[in-house]
Design an enzyme around this catalytic site. Structure first.
Site, short mmCIF file in Angstrom:
data_model
loop_
_atom_site.label_atom_id
_atom_site.label_comp_id
_atom_site.label_asym_id
_atom_site.label_seq_id
_atom_site.Cartn_x
_atom_site.Cartn_y
_atom_site.Cartn_z
N LYS A 236 0.83 -1.21 0.00
CA LYS A 236 0.00 0.00 0.00
C LYS A 236 0.87 1.26 0.00
CE LYS A 236 -3.76 0.16 2.53
NZ LYS A 236 -4.68 0.29 3.69
N GLU A 242 10.35 -5.80 3.86
CA GLU A 242 10.60 -7.10 3.24
C GLU A 242 10.15 -7.11 1.78
OE1 GLU A 242 8.87 -8.08 7.42
OE2 GLU A 242 8.70 -6.48 5.93
N GLY A 296 -5.05 -4.81 5.52
CA GLY A 296 -4.23 -5.76 4.76
C GLY A 296 -4.77 -7.17 4.78
N ARG A 297 -5.17 -7.64 5.93
CA ARG A 297 -5.64 -9.03 6.04
C ARG A 297 -7.04 -9.21 5.47
NH1 ARG A 297 -5.11 -6.41 10.65
NH2 ARG A 297 -6.81 -6.18 12.16
N GLU A 383 -4.57 -11.60 14.16
CA GLU A 383 -4.17 -10.20 14.02
C GLU A 383 -5.35 -9.28 14.32
OE1 GLU A 383 -2.65 -8.30 10.18
OE2 GLU A 383 -0.80 -8.88 11.18
N HIS A 414 -2.85 -37.65 11.23
CA HIS A 414 -1.58 -38.32 11.51
C HIS A 414 -0.55 -37.34 12.06
CE1 HIS A 414 -2.74 -42.15 9.61
NE2 HIS A 414 -3.50 -41.37 8.86
N LYS A 539 8.96 -4.40 14.09
CA LYS A 539 9.47 -3.70 12.90
C LYS A 539 10.43 -2.58 13.30
CE LYS A 539 5.42 -4.39 9.90
NZ LYS A 539 4.36 -3.69 9.15
#
Length: 609
Positions: A236, A242, A296-297, A383, A414, A539
């Protein structure tokens, strides 16, 4: 009876040890209301009941099944009675859930810490609907971006848009992190083997690059060729550390082969910061925007997800996906709470976590195409509602949020099912599909492969609920010394969700179902589910470490006490640097694996930088 919602109270002592300050009239926090206390008292009754008995009541089962437009949801394996459901609905009324939902859909600034609206639902509204933020209808803005995505994706897919060497761009690398990665990846996996979607994607590849670890770069670019690759940088602000380092890395991969001028043809952006987009080398005309009212999510139904997925599957398939999400948004917005599936899912999560003390939820899709769904919901949920204070900044007198984990069946059986059968109490959410995306039946087998999968789906939820007692084991002749090991207590809650198929429309429904369920929990707990200050501290600290590490490497020195780190961190960073080859960062050269960049200027990397 359903409680009134507008009552205010003098500060008084209430039942239990809870004491609110004496003083002026104030709204009673949710944890100190009669509705909340009624649920606390009700836990004693529920603890005396067992699901093996409750499941024998057919009328109860019928009353705990909900359906909406093909979705079938069974709550009968939850530790609840009809009284529980009514008490939870009373709590929803007390929390003013309906007014909070209406405020969200109306574009009010319910994200109070960032002074923003929360309108991911607007991203999937039809053209003729309207929703206003600060007096402006945002739906036309949404469709302006969608129309731009449609035009661009069709030009790329048809071969009208060509790369720097005149070849069609058949492969896409989407660079983003968090919500710019997990949501689109989940949708991509879910659509990959849908028959119609698979045909649309023939001859194309879609890769995602999120982790700044160079191994993820190598994985994303493995087997791709710069001249046929389109790169989407999703950020954005165009400042995410990153993402931007990965973007610069992939830009180097492109330009080493094709030259600097190739960026204009091979890189586009999803961002609102056109200035930085242009400085990066991407034409601002090739930037696709979104808005600060999209978290964002919650952004997978924006250009963040729709652009890469439309390039892979075509815009029509993504329209189907958006329609599915909108279908559930309308159900959530309009249905009475008694029939409202996301509301009921949210209320039952609160019942399990806050009142019964069960801090985890296992999301268990019996469908390999949904293998990335638990990871996406893990982010959206944890979040959003992993908070310690209310919207007013007051400490919560209870724990909000749950630990979300999961794997597709039968893989999870399993892996961690031992714990959920005989260890900690973990509410489960089973997700099954009636019609598989792939049909396999082998001659001589009792059932098809998908039937076998779903046999496990039905068996596991019953095994958790009913269990197996010592009397049954003795009747089966199990040796006495093994009985404690083979006893299953049962009475372990689960919800069952059946989808008729896994088409783009159904994937959209599933996404919105969980998004709205999570919103419900936040509204009841009275927390802000739409900010994420908890991710900011790390951050900031990483930025400081980055600066000091650059200085240490440039000057060939170790981290010392004057750098301000605690002894543990100082020693670990020095241990890390001692194990690396020395490289002075100011040297004007790229170090890049030659198996990814084929050029005369490629530097050999021994993997230790």
């Amino acid at each position: 009876m359903v409680g009134h919602t507008d009552t205010t109270h003098e500060g008084v002592a209430v039942s239990g040890n809870a004491l609110r300050p004496q003083g002026p009239i104030m709204k009673l926090p949710i944890a100190y209301t009669p509705e909340w206390n009624a649920l606390r008292e009700h836990t004693k009754e529920i603890e005396s009941l067992h699901l093996r008995d409750l499941l024998l009541d057919e009328e109860r089962t019928d009353n705990l099944i909900r359906e909406h437009n093909g979705l079938y949801v069974d709550f009968s394996r939850q530790n609840i009675t009809e009284v529980t459901m009514q008490l939870l609905l009373n709590l929803a009324e007390r929390a003013k859930l309906r007014s909070k939902m209406n405020a969200m859909f109306a574009g009010e600034h319910i994200n109070n810490t960032e002074d923003r609206a929360v309108l991911h639902a607007a991203l999937r509204m039809p053209r003729d609907e309207a929703v206003y933020v600060d007096g402006a209808n945002v739906v036309p803005d949404v469709w302006e971006v969608l129309d731009k995505i449609k035009d661009f994706s069709e030009r790329v897919r048809s071969g009208e848009w060509l790369g720097a060497t005149g070849k069609p761009l058949t492969d896409v690398v989407a660079i983003g992190i968090g919500g710019s990665y997990l949501g689109p990846l989940f949708i991509h996996n879910a659509m990959q083997y849908d028959e119609g979607s698979k045909n649309e994607a023939r001859g194309r590849k879609l890769r995602f690059l999120a982790n700044v670890d160079p191994v993820d770069v190598a994985k994303a670019l493995n087997g791709l060729h710069p001249e046929t690759t389109l790169v989407i940088v999703i950020s954005k602000t165009f400042t995410t550390t990153e993402t931007m380092l990965n973007a610069r890395t992939v830009r180097t991969w492109l330009t080493a082969e094709l030259g600097q001028e190739a960026v204009a043809k091979h890189m586009v952006a999803v961002s609102t910061n056109l200035k930085l987009v242009e400085e990066f080398g991407i034409d601002p005309q090739n930037a696709f925007g979104f808005w600060d009212w999209v978290g964002g999510r919650y952004s997978v139904t924006s250009a963040v997800g729709i652009l890469p997925l439309a390039l892979q599957y075509g815009f029509e398939k993504m329209e189907e996906f958006l329609k599915g999400a909108h279908d559930i948004d309308c159900h959530y917005r309009d249905a009475p709470f008694q029939e409202n599936i996301p509301v009921l899912m949210g209320l039952l999560s609160i019942w399990n976590s806050t009142f019964l003390g069960r801090s985890s939820v296992a999301v268990l899709p019996y469908c390999q195409a949904l293998s990335k769904f638990p990871s996406h919901i893990q982010q959206v949920h944890m979040e959003s509602v992993g908070k310690q204070v209310s919207v007013d900044g007051e400490p919560l007198p209870f724990k909000a949020g749950e630990i979300i984990f999961g794997e597709p069946g039968t893989n999870g059986q399993h892996s961690f099912y031992q714990l959920i059968h005989q260890g900690r109490m973990v509410p489960c959410e089973f997700i099954g599909v009636v019609k598989s995306q792939q049909s396999v039946y082998l001659k001589g087998e009792l059932v098809s492969n998908h039937d076998e999968l779903m046999c496990n789906f039905f068996a596991q939820e019953d095994a958790l609920a009913i269990g197996k007692d010592s009397a049954t084991l003795r009747a089966e002749g199990v040796p006495e010394h093994l009985i404690p090991h083979k006893t299953f207590s049962g009475n372990r809650p689960s919800t069952s969700l059946l989808l008729p198929s896994l088409t783009p429309f159904r994937v959209g429904q599933l996404l919105a179902l969980y998004e709205n369920r999570i919103a419900t929990q936040g509204f009841i707990w009275n927390i802000n589910s739409f900010d994420q200050w908890g991710v900011e501290l790390g951050k900031v600290l990483a930025s400081r470490v980055r600066t000091i590490m650059h200085t240490a490497r440039t000057r060939s020195r170790r981290i010392n006490i004057t750098d301000g780190f605690n002894p543990s961190t100082r020693k670990m960073i020095n241990r890390y640097l001692d194990g690396k080859n020395q490289m002075l960062y100011p040297e004007p050269r790229d170090v890049f694996p030659c198996d990814l960049i084929h050029s005369d200027g490629c530097e050999i990397d021994d993997g230790k930088f």
